[in-house]
Design an enzyme around this catalytic site. Structure first.
Site, PDB file in Angstrom:
ATOM      1  N   CYS A  65       0.880  -1.173   0.000  1.00  0.00           N
ATOM      2  CA  CYS A  65       0.000   0.000   0.000  1.00  0.00           C
ATOM      3  C   CYS A  65       0.917   1.223   0.000  1.00  0.00           C
ATOM      4  O   CYS A  65       2.102   1.092  -0.317  1.00  0.00           O
ATOM      5  CB  CYS A  65      -0.990  -0.028   1.173  1.00  0.00           C
ATOM      6  SG  CYS A  65      -0.312   0.194   2.824  1.00  0.00           S
ATOM      7  N   HIS A  98      13.243 -15.067  11.959  1.00  0.00           N
ATOM      8  CA  HIS A  98      12.846 -15.000  13.377  1.00  0.00           C
ATOM      9  C   HIS A  98      11.334 -15.052  13.587  1.00  0.00           C
ATOM     10  O   HIS A  98      10.878 -15.636  14.562  1.00  0.00           O
ATOM     11  CB  HIS A  98      13.377 -13.718  14.027  1.00  0.00           C
ATOM     12  CG  HIS A  98      14.867 -13.678  14.116  1.00  0.00           C
ATOM     13  ND1 HIS A  98      15.545 -12.723  14.826  1.00  0.00           N
ATOM     14  CD2 HIS A  98      15.826 -14.478  13.572  1.00  0.00           C
ATOM     15  CE1 HIS A  98      16.862 -12.931  14.730  1.00  0.00           C
ATOM     16  NE2 HIS A  98      17.058 -13.987  13.958  1.00  0.00           N
ATOM     17  N   HIS A 133      12.999 -19.181  18.363  1.00  0.00           N
ATOM     18  CA  HIS A 133      12.026 -18.351  17.641  1.00  0.00           C
ATOM     19  C   HIS A 133      10.666 -19.033  17.563  1.00  0.00           C
ATOM     20  O   HIS A 133       9.630 -18.375  17.576  1.00  0.00           O
ATOM     21  CB  HIS A 133      12.561 -18.016  16.247  1.00  0.00           C
ATOM     22  CG  HIS A 133      13.869 -17.288  16.299  1.00  0.00           C
ATOM     23  ND1 HIS A 133      14.005 -16.052  16.885  1.00  0.00           N
ATOM     24  CD2 HIS A 133      15.110 -17.653  15.891  1.00  0.00           C
ATOM     25  CE1 HIS A 133      15.271 -15.658  16.820  1.00  0.00           C
ATOM     26  NE2 HIS A 133      15.967 -16.628  16.214  1.00  0.00           N
TER      27      HIS A 133
HETATM   28  C1  RB5 Z   1      -4.000   5.390   0.820  1.00  0.00           C
HETATM   29  O1  RB5 Z   1      -3.995   6.737   0.519  1.00  0.00           O
HETATM   30  C2  RB5 Z   1      -3.040   5.096   1.947  1.00  0.00           C
HETATM   31  O2  RB5 Z   1      -3.604   5.516   3.156  1.00  0.00           O
HETATM   32  C3  RB5 Z   1      -2.711   3.626   1.991  1.00  0.00           C
HETATM   33  O3  RB5 Z   1      -2.142   3.244   0.793  1.00  0.00           O
HETATM   34  C4  RB5 Z   1      -1.720   3.198   3.057  1.00  0.00           C
HETATM   35  O4  RB5 Z   1      -0.585   3.990   3.046  1.00  0.00           O
HETATM   36  C5  RB5 Z   1      -2.262   3.012   4.402  1.00  0.00           C
HETATM   37  O5  RB5 Z   1      -1.577   2.622   5.369  1.00  0.00           O
END
Ligand code: RB5
Length: 147
Positions: A65, A98, A133
């Site tokens: 993300c 780990h 671990h």
């Molecule tokens: C999206 O704008 C953004 O919030 C998402 O990609 C991410 O970084 C969230 O943790």
């Protein structure tokens, strides 16, 4: 191995580089989306990949993300998932060795495609060390089962 990949719009930019790294290691991948840079919600893709890892449809997952953080938090809500948020090669090796991480996450707004490829290679080639671990992972599982 079969690797599941999931990304929101903020991680979409890294997906191609991650796929190339997976293929260069001789592994297969399954792409759970998203398939464009149109705005979407990262928990949806975290759940798709986490569920696929949990069911055994894929062996491991890679989530992307903007920061790699939100999608990591969401994936870790699925029982049995240990997703490590990774921004460097040392952490990629450590979370495999780990934490026996079955998913890693990275941020498309943080990590370059070149570094992401190094991270993927480090993660997928580092074995779990077990021993002490495993004892710690058993404690994580106990937390998960009791809370
Ligand atoms: C999206 O704008 C953004 O919030 C998402 O990609 C991410 O970084 C969230 O943790």
């Amino acid at each position: 191995m079969r690797i599941g990949i999931g990304a929101d719009h903020g991680g979409f930019v890294l997906k191609e580089a991650v796929i190339k790294a997976i293929e260069s290691l001789g592994h297969e991948y399954k792409d759970y989306g998203t398939y464009s840079e149109e705005s979407c919600d990262y928990p949806d893709y975290a759940l798709k990949v986490a569920a696929a890892v949990k069911s055994g449809e894929v062996d491991r997952g890679i989530l992307l993300c903007g920061t790699g953080i939100g999608i990591c938090i969401a994936a870790n809500k699925v029982k049995g998932i240990r997703c490590g948020h990774v921004t460097d090669v040392f952490s990629a090796k450590a979370t495999a060795a780990h934490n026996d991480a079955n998913i890693i996450s990275m941020g498309g707004r943080i990590t370059s495609p070149e570094l992401a490829q190094e991270i993927v290679k480090a993660y997928l080639t580092t074995p779990f060390e077990s021993g002490r671990h495993q004892r710690r992972i058993d404690k994580i599982t106990a937390i998960e089962n009791n809370n």
